[in-house]
Design an enzyme around this catalytic site. Structure first.
Site, mmCIF file in Angstrom:
data_model
loop_
_atom_site.group_PDB
_atom_site.id
_atom_site.type_symbol
_atom_site.label_atom_id
_atom_site.label_comp_id
_atom_site.label_asym_id
_atom_site.label_seq_id
_atom_site.Cartn_x
_atom_site.Cartn_y
_atom_site.Cartn_z
ATOM 1 N N GLY A 1 37.685 35.847 24.963
ATOM 2 C CA GLY A 1 38.707 36.727 25.416
ATOM 3 C C GLY A 1 39.020 37.789 24.587
ATOM 4 O O GLY A 1 38.776 37.843 23.499
ATOM 5 N N SER B 1 36.770 38.796 38.169
ATOM 6 C CA SER B 1 38.027 39.467 38.627
ATOM 7 C C SER B 1 39.160 38.876 38.049
ATOM 8 O O SER B 1 39.322 37.680 38.116
ATOM 9 C CB SER B 1 37.797 39.495 40.211
ATOM 10 O OG SER B 1 39.406 40.068 40.479
ATOM 11 N N ASN B 2 39.867 39.544 37.312
ATOM 12 C CA ASN B 2 41.215 38.891 36.690
ATOM 13 C C ASN B 2 42.233 38.641 37.920
ATOM 14 O O ASN B 2 42.964 37.575 37.766
ATOM 15 C CB ASN B 2 41.946 40.090 35.947
ATOM 16 C CG ASN B 2 41.312 40.170 34.647
ATOM 17 O OD1 ASN B 2 40.814 39.364 33.842
ATOM 18 N ND2 ASN B 2 40.741 41.591 34.331
ATOM 19 N N SER C 1 41.194 36.525 27.650
ATOM 20 C CA SER C 1 40.772 35.805 28.973
ATOM 21 C C SER C 1 40.617 34.213 28.633
ATOM 22 O O SER C 1 40.216 33.689 29.635
ATOM 23 C CB SER C 1 39.306 36.574 29.252
ATOM 24 O OG SER C 1 39.867 37.542 30.096
#
Length: 391
Positions: free
Chosen positions: A340, A196-197, A89
């Site tokens: 991430g 939210s990806n 991330s």
């Protein structure tokens, strides 16, 4: 602790499998200086259950690099301090910077609805650029939506045997967004905060629409080449890994038996620009320092990036536009970050507000039944405070 662990899982480092406990090598450091306090903390991550760690710190004492654990199961070689890894991330920060550069050029406004630029996706017409970057759009998370009551609405497979069997499958970004749009929104656009990806995948498609170029090409043109980040890439559906690298492993249950596989090579298209990038600790250091010191965005947009949402608190602080702001308290001050994780990998990326002090790291998993997750928040807090508070 429960709240921070839930936030930690939501952000994605859950994907790190537990790591090697035996045969751990002594951490190594860059020549010319000794930082025993950093070597000790790196070893604590390994003792907690991770397989390997690369660590890079730049502060008033100069630059230090070190590694702990092993490069590959069955070997005593240490992870290379210049090794490539999947940053998970942390990719979101790069994507947000690209979008904000387009905002700076007047291609689009922060509060402009995006549906008109991407009509084929069926997005809610109220969702703006700001909402995508700040995770206030209400879009369902295509990798699965975590609800306040602890339940989960599944999305695409990203864990367990189901992911293992599909780890070389290719997803198109539009496919991921359409899956999310087919689900009920988490809330009305702008009415809440939910990581939210899918937000970052839409941002990727917006970059491509506004620039007229593939995302990877625009990333290269605007960030990688100007900063000479030769070891960073957005791989798309490519499952490879440039050398050198430390191997990453994934532990999962299959028919009642626990198995471990090498997942260094995997197709990250299921996460797209929300987590697919590959980099090194050196490149992440160069990039994040340049961003925070104002080399990539004008001051007004840096201020927007650091303006956080009150409902976004997590282990890493409060979320702004593509990054977290964390106040470490008196004597320490504020740090910016975006960490991430991806199956087998974790990454850390921190900077002081002026870009002068940085912390970047890679964590890889191994083959142990010991779960490193409970120890992670404490080890991370100790590392960050050692670097940024001098304690």
């Amino acid at each position: 602790m429960t709240k921070t662990l839930k936030a930690f899982r939501r952000i994605g480092l859950t994907a790190l499998a537990a790591a090697l406990l035996t045969g751990v090598a002594v951490p190594t450091a860059s020549a010319g200086q000794d930082r025993p306090e950093l070597r000790q903390i790196a070893q604590e991550f390994i003792d907690a259950g991770f397989g390997g760690m690369q660590l890079r710190v730049r502060d008033e004492r100069g630059e230090w690099t070190g590694s702990a654990g092993v490069r590959e199961l069955g070997s005593t070689a240490k992870p290379p301090t210049n090794g490539h890894f999947r940053v998970g991330s942390t990719s979101k920060n790069f994507t947000a910077t690209l979008v904000l550069q387009l905002v700076a050029e007047g291609r689009i406004g922060l509060d402009t609805p995006v549906a008109g630029f991407l009509p084929e996706l069926g997005l809610d017409s109220r969702i703006t650029v700001r909402m995508l970057l700040q995770h206030t759009s209400g879009l369902f998370n295509h990798t699965g939506q975590y609800h306040p009551d602890g339940t989960v609405t599944p999305g695409i497979p990203w864990a367990g045997k189901e992911w293992v069997d599909k780890r070389f499958h290719t997803y198109r970004p539009e496919e991921l967004v359409r899956l999310a749009v087919s689900k009920p929104p988490v809330f009305e656009p702008g009415a809440g905060w939910s990581y939210s990806n899918t937000n970052t995948v839409v941002a990727r498609l917006l970059v491509e629409k506004l620039s007229g170029r593939p995302f990877a090409d625009e990333l290269d043109r605007r960030i990688l080449r100007p900063l000479k980040l030769r070891d960073t890439l957005s791989p798309g559906a490519w499952a490879g890994m440039p050398k050198p690298y430390a191997h990453a492993y994934y532990r999962y249950e299959d028919a009642g038996q626990w198995k471990t596989i090498d997942v260094t090579h995997q197709n990250p298209s299921w996460i797209s620009s929300a987590g697919d990038m590959i980099s090194t600790t050196k490149d992440l250091q160069t990039y994040f320092s340049a961003l925070q010191s104002g080399k990539l965005l004008p001051a007004r947009l840096m201020a927007e990036m650091r303006e956080t949402h009150p409902g976004s608190e997590s282990l890493y602080g409060f979320y702004g536009l593509g990054q977290f702001t964390q106040d470490l308290g008196p004597g320490c001050g504020v740090v910016l970050n975006h960490n991430g994780g991806l199956n087998g990998y974790g990454s850390l990326m921190y900077s002081s507000p002026d870009g002068s002090k940085t912390l970047t790291a890679s964590i890889t998993s191994g083959d142990s039944a010991k779960d490193p997750l409970p120890s992670f928040p404490g080890a991370l807090d100790k590392l960050v405070r050692t670097v940024f508070c001098g304690k």
